[in-house]
Design a protein around this motif. Structure first.
Motif, mmCIF file in Angstrom:
data_model
loop_
_atom_site.group_PDB
_atom_site.id
_atom_site.type_symbol
_atom_site.label_atom_id
_atom_site.label_comp_id
_atom_site.label_asym_id
_atom_site.label_seq_id
_atom_site.Cartn_x
_atom_site.Cartn_y
_atom_site.Cartn_z
ATOM 1 N N HIS A 33 -28.280 64.305 -22.556
ATOM 2 C CA HIS A 33 -28.032 64.045 -21.078
ATOM 3 C C HIS A 33 -28.097 65.636 -20.303
ATOM 4 C CE1 HIS A 33 -26.564 60.192 -22.532
ATOM 5 N NE2 HIS A 33 -25.963 60.715 -23.437
ATOM 6 N N ILE A 104 -20.504 59.103 -20.727
ATOM 7 C CA ILE A 104 -21.580 58.837 -20.340
ATOM 8 C C ILE A 104 -22.342 57.717 -20.944
ATOM 9 C CG2 ILE A 104 -24.138 60.007 -19.970
ATOM 10 C CD1 ILE A 104 -23.056 62.526 -19.738
ATOM 11 N N GLN A 108 -28.323 56.309 -20.167
ATOM 12 C CA GLN A 108 -28.732 57.188 -18.853
ATOM 13 C C GLN A 108 -28.995 58.381 -19.259
ATOM 14 O OE1 GLN A 108 -25.200 56.818 -16.276
ATOM 15 N NE2 GLN A 108 -25.957 54.819 -15.615
ATOM 16 N N ASP A 109 -30.234 59.004 -18.790
ATOM 17 C CA ASP A 109 -30.522 60.286 -19.083
ATOM 18 C C ASP A 109 -29.887 61.329 -18.237
ATOM 19 O OD1 ASP A 109 -32.331 59.514 -21.061
ATOM 20 O OD2 ASP A 109 -33.856 59.136 -19.479
ATOM 21 N N ASN A 132 -24.604 57.377 -11.732
ATOM 22 C CA ASN A 132 -25.935 57.645 -12.224
ATOM 23 C C ASN A 132 -26.898 58.208 -11.273
ATOM 24 O OD1 ASN A 132 -28.062 57.333 -14.120
ATOM 25 N ND2 ASN A 132 -28.601 55.222 -13.649
#
Length: 161
Positions: A33, A104, A108-109, A132
């Motif tokens: 991430h 996280i 979600q990147d 985000n």
């Protein structure tokens, strides 16, 4: 056709289940991430929170980043659960250290930590200071419908008198 469950079949089935479980485990701990840290003036629940003049931010055991007001930087992390450490000096020259754990969401990147919101209420839920982040998409302008195409080689050399 019948399947006989002898010792070899059970060992093969157990090996397949073990490999699948190990694959899922590696997916969760190996997911990378990008965590952005943002030190800009923001509005939280209708209240404006000013950016800090100078702040040091560290995520996990990575190198510390020093951010001035209106700065943004990033950390590349792997895994789901992380720890953020914020060190800042207030107007009375007292040093404060805030340490929080956050998780996280899996798919979600990129997420962004809003440093002023974290400092304003260190005990707040992570949804207040962690959001985000979607990279901006730029609109492309449409090409002109038709362009004049010169098919005669000499047409470009002739000018009106």
């Amino acid at each position: 056709m019948s399947i006989t469950f002898n010792r070899t079949t059970w060992i093969r089935l157990a090996a397949i289940v073990l490999i699948l479980a190990f694959s899922v485990f590696l997916f969760f701990i190996g997911r990378q991430h990008t965590v952005l840290v943002d030190n800009k003036t923001i509005t939280v629940n209708g209240t404006e929170v000013k950016a800090l003049q100078l702040v040091e931010v560290q995520i996990n055991k990575l190198d510390e980043l020093e951010l001035a007001a209106r700065d943004r930087d990033k950390f590349e992390v792997t895994g789901q659960t992380h720890e953020v450490k914020v060190v800042y000096t207030d107007s009375n020259w007292e040093e404060h250290v805030i340490t929080r754990k956050f998780k996280i969401p899996l798919m979600q990147d990129m997420v962004m930590i809003l440093i002023p919101a974290l400092v304003a209420d260190a005990q707040a839920d992570q949804s207040v200071w962690l959001e985000n982040y979607e990279p901006p998409t730029y609109a492309m302008t449409a090409a002109p419908d038709e362009e004049t195409v010169i098919t005669d080689d000499l047409a470009g050399l002739i000018t009106e008198l």
